[in-house]
Design an enzyme around this catalytic site. Structure first.
Site, short mmCIF file in Angstrom:
data_model
loop_
_atom_site.label_atom_id
_atom_site.label_comp_id
_atom_site.label_asym_id
_atom_site.label_seq_id
_atom_site.Cartn_x
_atom_site.Cartn_y
_atom_site.Cartn_z
N ASN A 383 0.82 -1.21 0.00
CA ASN A 383 0.00 0.00 0.00
C ASN A 383 0.86 1.26 0.00
OD1 ASN A 383 -2.97 0.96 0.36
ND2 ASN A 383 -1.81 2.22 1.78
N ASP A 384 1.62 1.48 1.07
CA ASP A 384 2.38 2.72 1.20
C ASP A 384 3.41 2.90 0.09
OD1 ASP A 384 0.99 3.34 3.53
OD2 ASP A 384 2.43 2.28 4.80
N VAL A 385 4.01 1.79 -0.38
CA VAL A 385 5.09 1.89 -1.36
C VAL A 385 4.59 2.21 -2.76
CG1 VAL A 385 6.62 0.38 -0.06
CG2 VAL A 385 5.09 -0.61 -1.78
N PHE A 423 0.68 0.70 6.77
CA PHE A 423 1.31 0.89 8.07
C PHE A 423 1.54 2.36 8.40
CE2 PHE A 423 4.80 -0.48 11.15
CZ PHE A 423 3.90 -1.11 11.99
N ALA A 424 1.62 3.20 7.34
CA ALA A 424 1.81 4.63 7.58
C ALA A 424 0.53 5.31 8.04
CB ALA A 424 2.33 5.32 6.32
#
Length: 457
Positions: A383-385, A423-424
């Protein structure tokens, strides 16, 4: 008296040190990582046997007892640990190493009257205690025993300064007096400093902190080599400290942030915080059969693995899917982000376990220019990447982090368990893009369904 003569001890220490250097060289590439790991293990075995044979005969029963206790504790734990829990295990081992170095320094302070050794004793105690306490917090955050959000309290920066000043004062008094009481105070302040250092760190920054604390442990071990007059400890600790420092800088660069910003960003609202909030905005969802049709008739597919793939243990299924698509003439590669997962190289190790060819792995700089010519980007548990907020939202906690440019692909398919953010702790606007399709469910289960549908196309 010992079994091994000093000359042979020095020679075997040299052999072990060379093995450690070759191991680091081997670990620099996925192709040679397995061999590098084996060389490092061989070097560690040589070092342990050499220490054992060089010990005074009367100390051997205590050494054997310590080995037995350590083995009884470590083997069951290591066997039960899953791939997704490896970062926690690494952090735990790292903390134990720092704590052991600190305790050795305390014992040596009581047995040595040499004042020139005391600065090394103080350094080992302080840095080892910081590493031990900080690693314990990282384990708690990754295991979600404590909140992944930055934990702050009013006046925390001032308390950190006071603790550091107290630790430096206690260390100076230990150097001057050799007092066991001040050494105890130094240990307590070192533990407090470790807690205060890591508690404000949140979310996706934790793996970088683990790398930094690993460097701390290496430095503590190197200093303990000075304390004990052991060249091998000095060499091995220096290697760990140097490699850990380099890795920390590389990971921080991959996040597009500085190490200081990662460690202290929460005080100005800049650290990743983590979240459990679910989005209720509409998205376009699909079925496994529809996704299979998209993939099966594409010319080029880029698969982006993430932590969700590791949690679901779906690496073998995604590898089988890639093989099935390749058999249909589809060009399939895997895009690897340097901080995908929970530790450096997490995705590389995960896919290597499933025998995905190294030639199929593309690093961020190599694959990003290829997304514009990609029919489908299949994002599995990441997700974040891939979140465009890293480039478009200056207030975002991941702003400035280099991302995989899946937004440039013709179509994007997300395999997600839910609409929970990464996670962010921030929402991914790409999920609401008209060209994005979501397939909800456990990653392994979803991949199995897609694979089954591809095989009958």
């Amino acid at each position: 008296m010992s079994v091994l003569a000093p000359g042979w001890t020095a020679l075997f220490y040299l052999v072990a040190a060379v093995c450690f250097i070759l191991a680091l060289k081997g670990l620099s590439s996925p192709r040679t990582a397995r061999r590098g790991n084996a060389i490092g293990a061989a070097g560690a075995a040589v070092a342990v046997v050499t220490v054992f044979l060089s010990a005074r005969l009367e100390n051997i029963p205590l050494i054997l007892a310590a080995i037995a206790v350590g083995t009884a504790l470590a083997v069951p734990v290591a066997r039960r640990v899953q791939m997704t829990q490896m970062p926690q295990l690494v952090a735990l081992f790292n903390g134990v190493g720092g704590g052991a170095a600190a305790l050795v320094a305390v014992l040596e302070l009581g047995h040595s009257a040499d004042s020139w050794v005391r600065p090394a004793v103080v350094f080992t105690m302080l840095v080892g205690a910081v590493s031990f306490a900080g690693s314990a917090v990282t384990v708690g955050k990754l295991q979600e025993l404590i909140s992944t959000r930055p934990l702050l309290f009013p006046g925390m920066p001032a308390v950190m300064v006071l603790v550091l000043a107290g630790a430096l004062t206690a260390g100076a008094l230990v150097v001057l007096t050799g007092s066991a009481a001040w050494a105890g105070a130094l240990l307590v302040l070192g533990l407090a400093a470790g807690l205060l250092l890591v508690l404000p760190v949140g979310g996706a920054d934790v793996p970088i902190v683990i790398s930094l604390l690993n460097a701390f442990t290496g430095l503590a071990v190197a200093a303990s080599g000075i304390v004990l007059g052991n060249v091998l400890l000095l060499v091995a600790g220096t290697l760990v400290g140097a490699s850990g420092t380099i890795l920390t800088k590389v990971m921080a660069s991959a996040m597009g942030r500085g190490v200081a910003g990662i460690m202290f960003g929460a005080f100005r609202g800049g650290s990743t915080a983590g979240s459990t909030a679910l989005s209720d905005r509409p998205v376009r969802s699909s079925s496994a059969e529809d996704v299979a049709v998209q993939l099966g008739y594409a010319q080029r597919v880029v698969i982006v693995p993430g932590y969700g793939l590791a949690v679901a243990q779906g690496q073998h299924t995604v590898a089988e899917l890639a093989t099935a698509l390749t058999a249909r003439g589809v060009d399939v590669v895997f895009a690897i982000h340097p901080v995908a997962g929970r530790m450096p190289g997490h995705m590389n190790v995960l896919l290597a376990e499933a025998n995905v060819p190294y030639e199929s792995l593309r690093e961020l700089e190599e694959v990003n220019p290829e997304f514009a010519n990609t029919d489908i980007a299949l994002v599995v548990g990441a997700n974040d990447v891939v979140n465009p907020a890293a480039k478009s939202s200056p207030g975002s906690p991941i702003y400035g982090m280099p991302i995989l440019e899946v937004v440039q692909a013709q179509q994007v398919v997300f395999l997600k368990r839910s609409m929970r953010p990464g996670f962010a702790g921030i929402e991914n606007e790409l999920l609401h893009d008209p060209k994005t399709t979501l397939l909800f469910g456990d990653a392994k289960d979803s991949l199995s369904k897609v694979l089954g549908a591809v095989k009958i196309l």
